[in-house]
Design a protein around this motif. Structure first.
Motif, PDB file in Angstrom:
ATOM      1  N   ARG A   1     151.314  14.320  66.767  1.00  0.00           N
ATOM      2  CA  ARG A   1     150.210  14.185  67.725  1.00  0.00           C
ATOM      3  C   ARG A   1     149.579  12.810  67.543  1.00  0.00           C
ATOM      4  NH1 ARG A   1     148.636  17.411  63.642  1.00  0.00           N
ATOM      5  NH2 ARG A   1     146.639  17.089  62.621  1.00  0.00           N
ATOM      6  N   ALA A   2     148.951  12.344  68.586  1.00  0.00           N
ATOM      7  CA  ALA A   2     148.250  11.055  68.534  1.00  0.00           C
ATOM      8  C   ALA A   2     146.811  11.285  68.984  1.00  0.00           C
ATOM      9  CB  ALA A   2     148.932  10.034  69.441  1.00  0.00           C
ATOM     10  N   ALA A   3     145.922  10.424  68.522  1.00  0.00           N
ATOM     11  CA  ALA A   3     144.516  10.560  68.901  1.00  0.00           C
ATOM     12  C   ALA A   3     143.800   9.214  68.733  1.00  0.00           C
ATOM     13  CB  ALA A   3     143.826  11.633  68.049  1.00  0.00           C
ATOM     14  N   TRP A   4     142.726   9.080  69.482  1.00  0.00           N
ATOM     15  CA  TRP A   4     141.837   7.923  69.360  1.00  0.00           C
ATOM     16  C   TRP A   4     140.731   8.266  68.377  1.00  0.00           C
ATOM     17  CZ3 TRP A   4     142.845   3.323  71.443  1.00  0.00           C
ATOM     18  CH2 TRP A   4     143.737   3.248  72.517  1.00  0.00           C
ATOM     19  N   PHE A   5     140.425   7.325  67.479  1.00  0.00           N
ATOM     20  CA  PHE A   5     139.354   7.527  66.509  1.00  0.00           C
ATOM     21  C   PHE A   5     138.516   6.260  66.390  1.00  0.00           C
ATOM     22  CE2 PHE A   5     142.711  10.382  64.900  1.00  0.00           C
ATOM     23  CZ  PHE A   5     142.001  11.573  64.870  1.00  0.00           C
ATOM     24  N   PRO A   6     137.198   6.432  66.192  1.00  0.00           N
ATOM     25  CA  PRO A   6     136.380   5.271  65.825  1.00  0.00           C
ATOM     26  C   PRO A   6     136.914   4.709  64.509  1.00  0.00           C
ATOM     27  CG  PRO A   6     134.996   7.183  66.321  1.00  0.00           C
ATOM     28  CD  PRO A   6     136.417   7.666  66.268  1.00  0.00           C
ATOM     29  N   ILE A   7     136.695   3.436  64.285  1.00  0.00           N
ATOM     30  CA  ILE A   7     137.251   2.776  63.103  1.00  0.00           C
ATOM     31  C   ILE A   7     136.837   3.460  61.804  1.00  0.00           C
ATOM     32  CG2 ILE A   7     137.208   0.634  61.756  1.00  0.00           C
ATOM     33  CD1 ILE A   7     137.302  -0.857  64.431  1.00  0.00           C
ATOM     34  N   ASP A   8     135.582   3.882  61.682  1.00  0.00           N
ATOM     35  CA  ASP A   8     135.148   4.514  60.430  1.00  0.00           C
ATOM     36  C   ASP A   8     135.874   5.833  60.180  1.00  0.00           C
ATOM     37  OD1 ASP A   8     133.685   5.578  62.614  1.00  0.00           O
ATOM     38  OD2 ASP A   8     132.059   6.232  61.300  1.00  0.00           O
ATOM     39  N   VAL A   9     136.198   6.579  61.215  1.00  0.00           N
ATOM     40  CA  VAL A   9     136.950   7.824  61.055  1.00  0.00           C
ATOM     41  C   VAL A   9     138.420   7.506  60.758  1.00  0.00           C
ATOM     42  CG1 VAL A   9     137.687   9.948  62.209  1.00  0.00           C
ATOM     43  CG2 VAL A   9     135.360   9.093  62.546  1.00  0.00           C
ATOM     44  N   ALA A  10     138.972   6.518  61.454  1.00  0.00           N
ATOM     45  CA  ALA A  10     140.371   6.126  61.222  1.00  0.00           C
ATOM     46  C   ALA A  10     140.594   5.727  59.762  1.00  0.00           C
ATOM     47  CB  ALA A  10     140.761   4.986  62.155  1.00  0.00           C
ATOM     48  N   ARG A  11     139.596   5.138  59.126  1.00  0.00           N
ATOM     49  CA  ARG A  11     139.711   4.753  57.711  1.00  0.00           C
ATOM     50  C   ARG A  11     140.023   5.962  56.823  1.00  0.00           C
ATOM     51  NH1 ARG A  11     138.238  -0.271  56.862  1.00  0.00           N
ATOM     52  NH2 ARG A  11     136.786  -1.220  58.316  1.00  0.00           N
ATOM     53  N   THR A  12     139.488   7.115  57.164  1.00  0.00           N
ATOM     54  CA  THR A  12     139.712   8.317  56.354  1.00  0.00           C
ATOM     55  C   THR A  12     141.029   8.999  56.701  1.00  0.00           C
ATOM     56  OG1 THR A  12     138.597   9.862  57.877  1.00  0.00           O
ATOM     57  CG2 THR A  12     137.223   8.711  56.247  1.00  0.00           C
ATOM     58  N   LYS A  13     141.554   8.729  57.873  1.00  0.00           N
ATOM     59  CA  LYS A  13     142.763   9.409  58.334  1.00  0.00           C
ATOM     60  C   LYS A  13     144.044   8.641  58.028  1.00  0.00           C
ATOM     61  CE  LYS A  13     140.577  12.309  61.700  1.00  0.00           C
ATOM     62  NZ  LYS A  13     140.773  13.610  61.080  1.00  0.00           N
ATOM     63  N   LEU A  14     143.996   7.317  58.097  1.00  0.00           N
ATOM     64  CA  LEU A  14     145.192   6.505  57.876  1.00  0.00           C
ATOM     65  C   LEU A  14     145.693   6.596  56.442  1.00  0.00           C
ATOM     66  CD1 LEU A  14     144.522   3.138  59.747  1.00  0.00           C
ATOM     67  CD2 LEU A  14     146.391   4.739  60.184  1.00  0.00           C
ATOM     68  N   VAL A  15     147.014   6.464  56.275  1.00  0.00           N
ATOM     69  CA  VAL A  15     147.555   6.345  54.926  1.00  0.00           C
ATOM     70  C   VAL A  15     146.934   5.098  54.297  1.00  0.00           C
ATOM     71  CG1 VAL A  15     149.707   7.595  55.359  1.00  0.00           C
ATOM     72  CG2 VAL A  15     149.605   5.155  55.768  1.00  0.00           C
ATOM     73  N   LYS A  16     146.711   5.160  53.030  1.00  0.00           N
ATOM     74  CA  LYS A  16     145.954   4.134  52.316  1.00  0.00           C
ATOM     75  C   LYS A  16     146.445   2.701  52.571  1.00  0.00           C
ATOM     76  CE  LYS A  16     144.172   3.241  47.703  1.00  0.00           C
ATOM     77  NZ  LYS A  16     144.205   3.670  46.295  1.00  0.00           N
ATOM     78  N   GLY A  17     147.742   2.489  52.574  1.00  0.00           N
ATOM     79  CA  GLY A  17     148.289   1.144  52.718  1.00  0.00           C
ATOM     80  C   GLY A  17     148.071   0.494  54.071  1.00  0.00           C
ATOM     81  N   GLN A  18     147.617   1.247  55.065  1.00  0.00           N
ATOM     82  CA  GLN A  18     147.412   0.697  56.402  1.00  0.00           C
ATOM     83  C   GLN A  18     145.947   0.453  56.753  1.00  0.00           C
ATOM     84  OE1 GLN A  18     149.490   3.196  59.213  1.00  0.00           O
ATOM     85  NE2 GLN A  18     151.374   3.105  58.037  1.00  0.00           N
ATOM     86  N   VAL A  19     145.045   0.947  55.951  1.00  0.00           N
ATOM     87  CA  VAL A  19     143.615   0.852  56.247  1.00  0.00           C
ATOM     88  C   VAL A  19     143.151  -0.595  56.392  1.00  0.00           C
ATOM     89  CG1 VAL A  19     141.294   1.352  55.356  1.00  0.00           C
ATOM     90  CG2 VAL A  19     143.093   3.080  55.201  1.00  0.00           C
ATOM     91  N   GLY A  20     143.690  -1.505  55.605  1.00  0.00           N
ATOM     92  CA  GLY A  20     143.273  -2.907  55.652  1.00  0.00           C
ATOM     93  C   GLY A  20     143.447  -3.562  57.011  1.00  0.00           C
ATOM     94  N   PHE A  21     144.376  -3.064  57.819  1.00  0.00           N
ATOM     95  CA  PHE A  21     144.560  -3.642  59.150  1.00  0.00           C
ATOM     96  C   PHE A  21     143.347  -3.410  60.047  1.00  0.00           C
ATOM     97  CE2 PHE A  21     149.121  -3.230  57.973  1.00  0.00           C
ATOM     98  CZ  PHE A  21     149.443  -4.588  58.071  1.00  0.00           C
ATOM     99  N   LEU A  22     142.590  -2.362  59.785  1.00  0.00           N
ATOM    100  CA  LEU A  22     141.384  -2.090  60.592  1.00  0.00           C
ATOM    101  C   LEU A  22     140.366  -3.220  60.442  1.00  0.00           C
ATOM    102  CD1 LEU A  22     140.967   1.716  59.839  1.00  0.00           C
ATOM    103  CD2 LEU A  22     141.991   0.656  61.874  1.00  0.00           C
TER     104      LEU A  22
END
Length: 142
Positions: A116-137
Motif C-alpha cells: 500500500r502507499a500513502a501520503w504522510f506529513p514529513i514528521d509522520v514519515a520520519r517514524t514510518k520510513l526505514v531508518k536508512g532513508q529518513v535522512g532524505f526527508l
C-alpha cells in the motif's frame, strides 16, 4: 524517487509499505521510498523512474527533479531524486516478487513489493520510513 506535495497543512511525501510476510505487521520502520537496484550499465535516474512505476503502478507525475544525493544504507548506496507532484495513493498497485513461504516449506507465493502507499506529513514519515532513508526527508526542497 521521493514524490512530495504541498498542502494547506505543509509538505507531504508519498511512501510505500513494504510487502511480504516479514513486513505485514510492521508499521514504524516498515515503509520505504520506491526504489530498486541498478546495474553498472544502467543510469541511476532512469532506474529510479522505472522502479517508481513498477512499485506504484503509475509513471512519476512530475517533470522537474531535484537530486537529493546518496546515502549508504544496509550495505547499499541509495541515490534519490525528489519531485513535486500528486498521485492517488489509494490506486497504487505494485509489481510482485516470489518467496518461499513459510520458510523451507517448498511452497512459493507471490507478494507485492509495496502492499500500500500513502501520503504522510514529513514528521509522520520520519517514524514510518526505514531508518536508512529518513535522512532524505531533510534534503527535500521547501
Amino acid at each position: 524517487m521521493l514524490l512530495y506535495r504541498r498542502t494547506a497543512d505543509g509538505v507531504e511525501v508519498l511512501i510505500g509499505h513494504m510487502g511480504g510476510p516479514f513486513w505485514a505487521k510492521k508499521d514504524a520502520g516498515g515503509w520505504s521510498l520506491p526504489k530498486g537496484e541498478h546495474g553498472d550499465d544502467e543510469e541511476a535516474f532512469a532506474v529510479a523512474l522505472r522502479e517508481f512505476e513498477e512499485e506504484l503502478g503509475s509513471p512519476c507525475p512530475a517533470r522537474d527533479f531535484t537530486p537529493l544525493g546518496e546515502v549508504k544504507s544496509s550495505g547499499k548506496v541509495l541515490t534519490v531524486w525528489a519531485a513535486e507532484g500528486d498521485l492517488d495513493a489509494g490506486r497504487c498497485v505494485s509489481n510482485t516478487f516470489e518467496l518461499e513461504w513459510p520458510p523451507r516449506s517448498g511452497r512459493f507465493q507471490e507478494f507485492p513489493e509495496i502492499d500500500r502507499a500513502a501520503w504522510f506529513p514529513i514528521d509522520v514519515a520520519r517514524t514510518k520510513l526505514v531508518k536508512g532513508q529518513v535522512g532524505f526527508l531533510d534534503r527535500l526542497p521547501r
